[in-house]
Design a protein around this motif. Structure first.
Motif, PDB file in Angstrom:
ATOM      1  N   ASP A 210       0.810  -1.217   0.000  1.00 16.86           N
ATOM      2  CA  ASP A 210       0.000   0.000   0.000  1.00 16.86           C
ATOM      3  C   ASP A 210       0.845   1.270   0.000  1.00 16.86           C
ATOM      4  OD1 ASP A 210       1.025  -0.110   2.557  1.00 16.86           O
ATOM      5  OD2 ASP A 210      -0.924  -0.011   3.580  1.00 16.86           O
TER       6      ASP A 210
ATOM      7  N   LYS B 222      -2.423   1.618  -4.381  1.00 14.34           N
ATOM      8  CA  LYS B 222      -3.286   0.446  -4.368  1.00 14.34           C
ATOM      9  C   LYS B 222      -2.874  -0.420  -5.548  1.00 14.34           C
ATOM     10  CE  LYS B 222      -8.150  -0.910  -4.826  1.00 14.34           C
ATOM     11  NZ  LYS B 222      -9.541  -0.414  -5.042  1.00 14.34           N
TER      12      LYS B 222
ATOM     13  N   GLU C  27      -3.968  -2.746  -8.410  1.00 12.81           N
ATOM     14  CA  GLU C  27      -5.201  -3.051  -9.138  1.00 12.81           C
ATOM     15  C   GLU C  27      -5.123  -4.421  -9.802  1.00 12.81           C
ATOM     16  OE1 GLU C  27      -7.083  -0.427 -11.839  1.00 12.81           O
ATOM     17  OE2 GLU C  27      -6.405   1.373 -10.798  1.00 12.81           O
TER      18      GLU C  27
END
Length: 336
Positions: free
Chosen positions: A71, A84, A86
């Motif tokens: 993160d 983030k 994906e």
């Protein structure tokens, strides 16, 4: 603040691999590319503040490091971005971007695809692609590219067959194609089969550079194919990549972007990335590497955006391929 983020994206694009913790697993499936700048490497898509970057990953030492929880990215021990990871459908977020054949009879010196281990090459049939799309369940668009193996026409024939089959199975999904074409009838055939967008790549901003990096191809013919494609697919549905970092000037880049825009073609600017498969051969044949800087990428994107505004073009008109993905470039109207 927005420009700071765009500069960070440009810096991140130009970075080498991102170091991930030993023994840690990304929270999503790893993408293994056989085409594009990441050919031959494993990667993940990292998003932040509405932007995306696809980065190769490794446990080897790197300036850019991923946190244990995937993160946060740090640079030289300092916080760089909150991120983030994906999920990728196939090669791209939300897209099934298939490479029909990584083999290629041409030898563009920046391309790693022909140098991969073809004994491990996957044979993608139309039926197999349909199964993969259905199994994923999150595909919003389809894109197809291919190396040119045996002949241009046989490659196009196979692509047309796949497009037609996929269009019949998924008529609601847009289909983008990224072929090498050398005849107007090939463009007609792809459109008739169900393709909705096309990308034919100019590659280099200057013709003399193009002749060095793609010695077996004809850039004048590529531009002719692009011009014809606008008549068939329409303005805002025809794209072309221009690689920056081959030794061209900024004026060379903007001149070609404008020339293409005048024809209704939306040009993307792709920073040169040389992985271990091709770096040695590139230096041997070109004698240099002309490094990009984050500042250059952002400045060129601003000029690109201005040209697009003048000619009524925008990457936002595309539903497939690179302009929709946004991972590898600074994209006008999206990243700035």
């Amino acid at each position: 603040m927005e420009e700071d983020l765009t500069l960070k994206k440009a810096r991140f694009i130009l970075a080498d691999l991102v170091q991930v913790p030993e023994g840690a697993s990304p929270p999503v499936r790893i993408s293994n590319s056989t085409a594009g700048p990441g050919a031959g490497s494993s990667s993940i898509v990292i998003s932040f503040n509405g932007m995306r970057v696809k980065k190769g990953i490794s446990t080897a030492e790197s300036l850019f490091k991923m946190s244990d929880d995937f993160d946060k990215v740090t640079v030289d021990g300092k916080d760089f971005l909150d991120v983030k990871v994906e999920p990728v459908c196939y090669h791209c977020p939300d897209q099934a971007f298939f490479n029909l054949d990584e083999r290629c009879m041409y030898h563009c010196i920046y391309c790693a695809s022909p140098l991969l281990d073809h004994n491990k090459a996957k044979s993608l049939t139309a039926e197999r692609m349909v199964d993969m799309i259905r199994a994923n369940g999150h595909v919003k668009a389809i894109a197809i590219t291919s190396g040119v193996y045996e002949s241009v026409q046989s490659t196009i024939d196979r692509m047309v067959e796949c497009v037609r089959y996929l269009h019949n199975e998924f008529p609601e999904l847009p289909i983008g194609v990224e072929p090498y074409v050398d005849d107007h009838e090939q463009i007609d055939a792809l459109k008739d089969a169900g393709a909705t967008e096309i990308k034919i790549n100019c590659e280099a901003a200057r013709k003399d550079i193009f002749m060095k990096v793609c010695p077996e191809l004809d850039q004048d013919n590529i531009i002719d194919m692009l011009s014809y494609a606008v008549k068939i697919f329409g303005k805002g549905k025809v794209a072309s990549n221009i690689i920056v970092g081959l030794g061209e000037s900024d004026d060379d880049v903007t001149s070609l972007v404008k020339r293409l825009a005048e024809l209704g073609i939306t040009a993307g600017l792709r920073p040169l990335k040389l992985n271990g498969f091709v770096k040695e051969q590139f230096i041997e044949k070109m004698g240099y590497i002309a490094p990009n800087t984050p500042e250059r990428l952002v400045d060129l994107a601003k000029k690109q955006k201005s040209i697009f505004e003048n000619y009524g073009l925008s990457p936002k008109t595309f539903d497939t391929m690179c302009f929709k993905c946004t991972c590898c470039d600074i994209v006008p109207f999206i990243d700035l």
